[in-house]
Design an enzyme around this catalytic site. Structure first.
Site, PDB file in Angstrom:
ATOM      1  N   TYR A 236       0.817  -1.220   0.000  1.00 11.04           N
ATOM      2  CA  TYR A 236       0.000   0.000   0.000  1.00 11.04           C
ATOM      3  C   TYR A 236       0.854   1.277   0.000  1.00 11.04           C
ATOM      4  CZ  TYR A 236      -4.167   2.768   0.204  1.00 11.04           C
ATOM      5  OH  TYR A 236      -5.164   3.655  -0.138  1.00 11.04           O
ATOM      6  N   LEU A 274     -10.982  -0.671   6.221  1.00  6.39           N
ATOM      7  CA  LEU A 274     -12.296  -1.275   6.425  1.00  6.39           C
ATOM      8  C   LEU A 274     -12.685  -2.104   5.214  1.00  6.39           C
ATOM      9  CD1 LEU A 274     -14.550   1.517   7.918  1.00  6.39           C
ATOM     10  CD2 LEU A 274     -14.322  -0.783   8.763  1.00  6.39           C
TER      11      LEU A 274
HETATM   12  P1  NAD Z   1     -16.146   2.236  -2.296  1.00  8.86           P
HETATM   13  O1  NAD Z   1     -15.767   1.280  -3.367  1.00  8.86           O
HETATM   14  O2  NAD Z   1     -17.006   1.755  -1.191  1.00  8.86           O
HETATM   15  O3  NAD Z   1     -16.858   3.518  -2.935  1.00  8.86           O
HETATM   16  C1  NAD Z   1     -16.347   4.142  -4.084  1.00  8.86           C
HETATM   17  C2  NAD Z   1     -17.339   5.130  -4.626  1.00  8.86           C
HETATM   18  O4  NAD Z   1     -16.761   5.739  -5.801  1.00  8.86           O
HETATM   19  C3  NAD Z   1     -18.676   4.516  -5.073  1.00  8.86           C
HETATM   20  O5  NAD Z   1     -19.723   5.414  -4.744  1.00  8.86           O
HETATM   21  C4  NAD Z   1     -18.546   4.457  -6.590  1.00  8.86           C
HETATM   22  O6  NAD Z   1     -19.775   4.513  -7.312  1.00  8.86           O
HETATM   23  C5  NAD Z   1     -17.750   5.725  -6.834  1.00  8.86           C
HETATM   24  N1  NAD Z   1     -17.072   5.759  -8.128  1.00  8.86           N
HETATM   25  C6  NAD Z   1     -16.069   4.965  -8.577  1.00  8.86           C
HETATM   26  N2  NAD Z   1     -15.705   5.353  -9.819  1.00  8.86           N
HETATM   27  C7  NAD Z   1     -16.483   6.415 -10.144  1.00  8.86           C
HETATM   28  C8  NAD Z   1     -16.593   7.252 -11.277  1.00  8.86           C
HETATM   29  N3  NAD Z   1     -15.810   7.114 -12.349  1.00  8.86           N
HETATM   30  N4  NAD Z   1     -17.535   8.231 -11.257  1.00  8.86           N
HETATM   31  C9  NAD Z   1     -18.366   8.401 -10.197  1.00  8.86           C
HETATM   32  N5  NAD Z   1     -18.281   7.645  -9.075  1.00  8.86           N
HETATM   33  C10 NAD Z   1     -17.365   6.668  -9.063  1.00  8.86           C
HETATM   34  O7  NAD Z   1     -14.754   2.837  -1.764  1.00  8.86           O
HETATM   35  P2  NAD Z   1     -14.236   3.315  -0.336  1.00  8.86           P
HETATM   36  O8  NAD Z   1     -13.430   2.226   0.249  1.00  8.86           O
HETATM   37  O9  NAD Z   1     -15.310   3.980   0.436  1.00  8.86           O
HETATM   38  O10 NAD Z   1     -13.153   4.398  -0.802  1.00  8.86           O
HETATM   39  C11 NAD Z   1     -13.412   5.786  -0.834  1.00  8.86           C
HETATM   40  C12 NAD Z   1     -12.115   6.518  -0.548  1.00  8.86           C
HETATM   41  O11 NAD Z   1     -11.691   6.191   0.786  1.00  8.86           O
HETATM   42  C13 NAD Z   1     -10.951   6.123  -1.479  1.00  8.86           C
HETATM   43  O12 NAD Z   1     -10.208   7.261  -1.769  1.00  8.86           O
HETATM   44  C14 NAD Z   1     -10.140   5.175  -0.609  1.00  8.86           C
HETATM   45  O13 NAD Z   1      -8.791   5.113  -0.989  1.00  8.86           O
HETATM   46  C15 NAD Z   1     -10.316   5.829   0.755  1.00  8.86           C
HETATM   47  N6  NAD Z   1     -10.014   4.956   1.895  1.00  8.86           N
HETATM   48  C16 NAD Z   1     -10.552   3.711   1.969  1.00  8.86           C
HETATM   49  C17 NAD Z   1     -10.202   2.890   3.033  1.00  8.86           C
HETATM   50  C18 NAD Z   1     -10.758   1.478   3.151  1.00  8.86           C
HETATM   51  O14 NAD Z   1     -10.181   0.666   3.873  1.00  8.86           O
HETATM   52  N7  NAD Z   1     -11.859   1.180   2.530  1.00  8.86           N
HETATM   53  C19 NAD Z   1      -9.337   3.361   4.060  1.00  8.86           C
HETATM   54  C20 NAD Z   1      -8.849   4.670   3.976  1.00  8.86           C
HETATM   55  C21 NAD Z   1      -9.190   5.462   2.869  1.00  8.86           C
END
Ligand code: NAD
Length: 384
Positions: A236, A274
C-alpha cells in the site's frame, strides 16, 4: 439446486436489494441517535456517494446536520434481466429515506472524472436551489479514469514499487490463503495509478465549482487517504496506491492556495482500513484487515464507515474549535485507533502465526466475510 453465491474480483453473482436498503437504514438510524452536528454543513456535494465512506458521509451530513446533499456515483441500474449494482440500491434507499425525512437530496449517475458530470452538477445546483456547497467530499475509488483533457484512459494497478513482493493473501469471500508474488510496477504503471487515484481530479472539481461560483465562503473539502502499518507498506503506502495517496495529500496544499479567496480549507483525512468493495481487492491487505478487526473488536475499538465519518464530522471538521486537529503534515488522523501501539503489536502477532488452517480461530475472517457479502445486501441466511 441453488447455485453458490460467489464474489470474484469484487463482483458478486447476486445482490439483495432489500438487504442494501436495510444497510442504509441501519446507518441512518445510528446517525439519528447521535447528537446533532452543531454548525454543520448545509449544502454538501459527495463524489462517490453510493457506498463505503462516501455513503457514510452523505448519511451523516444529511441526517446529522440536516444538510441538502447532491451525490455522484458510477452505478448500474437494474434491467429486466440483471440486478443493478449494490450502490444503485443504496442511492435509492438514501433518496427515499431523505424524502421521507423532508431532506433535500439529488443523486446523479455518471463518470465523476468527466467534464460532462461536472457541468451536470453545476447546472443542477444552479436550478435546484440547494445553495452553494459548504462541504465537498471526495470519496472516489476507481480502477480507471478517462482524462477529460486528452481522452486517454489510465488504469490503476496495485503493485509494489522498487522490489518484487512475495506474501500470502486471504480471499475474504472464501477464507482461502494463497501465496502471491507481484513484480514491481513500471514507471508508467505508477504514473497511471497516480492519474486515477491521485489528486488531479479532486483539484479539477474544486476549480470547476469555484469558477461556477457555487462554493460558499468558509467551505471545506475533504479527500480520504490511508497509511497503515509496516506489514502493509509494500503493497500500500510504498506501493503504487501509496504514490497516488502522496499525490492526493500534496494536492490538498495546492487546493488550499486556490481557495484562499473563498476562505475555504482542503483536508485529507487518513481513515482506518475497512471492508469496502474497493479495499478487499487489495492483496495482502485482506489478511491484515481480518487480523486487525479481531483485535479492534476485542478492545471495543472497531468502527464501521459510518462511525468513522461521524467522528470526522463531529470531533474534527465541525467540533467548534477554531483549528481542526491534524498531524504534522496537515492530515486529519482517523486511523488513530488502528495505529495504536497495542493494536498494531497484537495484529502483527496474529499475522506472524497465521496459516491456512487457523484463519477462523485467529482472525475475524467470518465477520469480514459477512461484511463483504453484506455490501451486496446479502445476509448469511441468503448465502446458506
Ligand atoms: P467504495 O468502493 O465503497 O466507494 C467508491 C465510490 O466511488 C462509489 O460510490 C462508486 O460509485 C464511486 N465511483 C467509482 N468510480 C467512479 C466514477 N468514475 N464516477 C463516479 N463515481 C465513481 O470505496 P471506499 O473504500 O469507500 O473508498 C473511498 C475513498 O476512501 C478512497 O479514496 C479510498 O482510498 C479511501 N479509503 C478507503 C479505506 C478502506 O479501507 N476502505 C481506508 C482509507 C481510505
Amino acid at each position: 439446486m441453488k447455485k453458490p453465491i460467489r464474489i470474484v474480483n469484487g463482483v458478486c453473482s447476486s445482490v439483495n436489494p432489500a438487504g442494501c436498503f436495510d444497510n442504509v437504514c441501519r446507518w441512518i438510524e445510528a446517525e439519528k441517535k447521535s447528537p446533532r452536528i452543531e454548525n454543520g454543513p448545509r449544502s454538501v456535494l459527495i463524489l462517490g456517494c453510493s457506498g463505503g465512506y462516501g455513503l457514510a458521509a452523505r448519511i451523516a451530513t444529511a441526517f446529522g446536520a440536516g444538510a441538502r446533499t447532491l451525490g455522484v456515483s458510477y452505478e448500474r441500474p437494474p434491467t429486466v434481466r440483471k440486478h443493478g449494482s449494490p450502490g444503485w440500491y443504496n442511492n435509492q434507499a438514501f433518496d427515499m429515506a431523505s424524502a421521507e425525512a423532508g431532506l433535500f437530496s439529488e443523486t446523479l449517475l455518471g463518470d465523476a472524472f468527466s467534464n460532462a458530470t461536472r457541468e451536470a452538477v453545476i447546472d443542477r445546483v444552479k436550478r435546484n436551489g440547494m445553495g452553494a456547497f459548504d462541504l465537498v467530499v471526495y470519496s472516489l475509488a476507481s480502477p480507471a479514469r478517462l482524462d477529460p483533457s486528452t481522452g486517454e484512459i489510465y488504469r490503476s494497478v496495485i503493485k509494489p514499487v522498487g522490489e518484487k513482493l512475495v506474501g500470502s493473501t486471504l480471499d475474504v469471500a472464501t477464507g482461502n490463503i494463497t501465496e502471491i508474488s507481484l513484480e514491481p510496477a513500471t514507471a508508467e504503471e505508477i504514473a497511471a495509478t497516480v492519474k486515477v487515484m491521485g489528486g488531479e481530479d479532486w483539484k479539477l472539481w474544486i476549480e470547476a465549482l469555484q469558477a461556477a461560483d457555487i462554493l460558499a465562503n468558509n467551505f471545506k473539502t475533504i479527500a480520504l487517504s490511508y497509511i497503515g502499518p509496516d506489514a502493509t507498506h509494500a503493497i500500500y503506502r510504498s506501493g503504487t496506491l501509496g504514490k497516488a495517496k502522496e499525490h492526493l495529500e500534496a494536492t490538498a496544499f495546492e487546493i488550499n492556495e486556490l481557495i484562499a479567496r473563498n476562505q475555504g480549507r482542503a483536508y485529507v483525512s487518513v481513515n482506518r482500513a475497512l471492508v469496502t468493495r474497493a479495499s478487499v481487492m487489495i492483496p495482502i491487505m485482506s489478511a491484515y484487515l481480518c487480523a486487525l478487526n479481531k483485535v479492534l473488536k476485542a478492545k471495543g475499538l472497531n468502527e464501521n464507515c459510518h462511525q468513522q465519518m461521524s467522528r470526522l464530522l463531529r470531533e474534527r471538521l465541525y467540533n467548534n474549535d477554531s483549528q481542526v486537529a491534524t498531524d504534522n503534515q496537515g492530515r486529519i488522523r482517523l486511523d488513530d485507533w488502528e495505529m495504536r501501539e497495542d493494536v498494531q503489536r497484537e495484529t502483527a502477532e496474529i499475522l506472524e502465526r497465521l496459516t491456512p488452517d487457523n484463519v477462523r480461530e485467529l482472525t475475524d475472517w467470518e465477520g469480514c466475510c459477512d461484511e463483504l457479502f453484506g455490501l451486496f445486501g446479502l445476509s448469511p441466511e441468503d448465502r446458506a
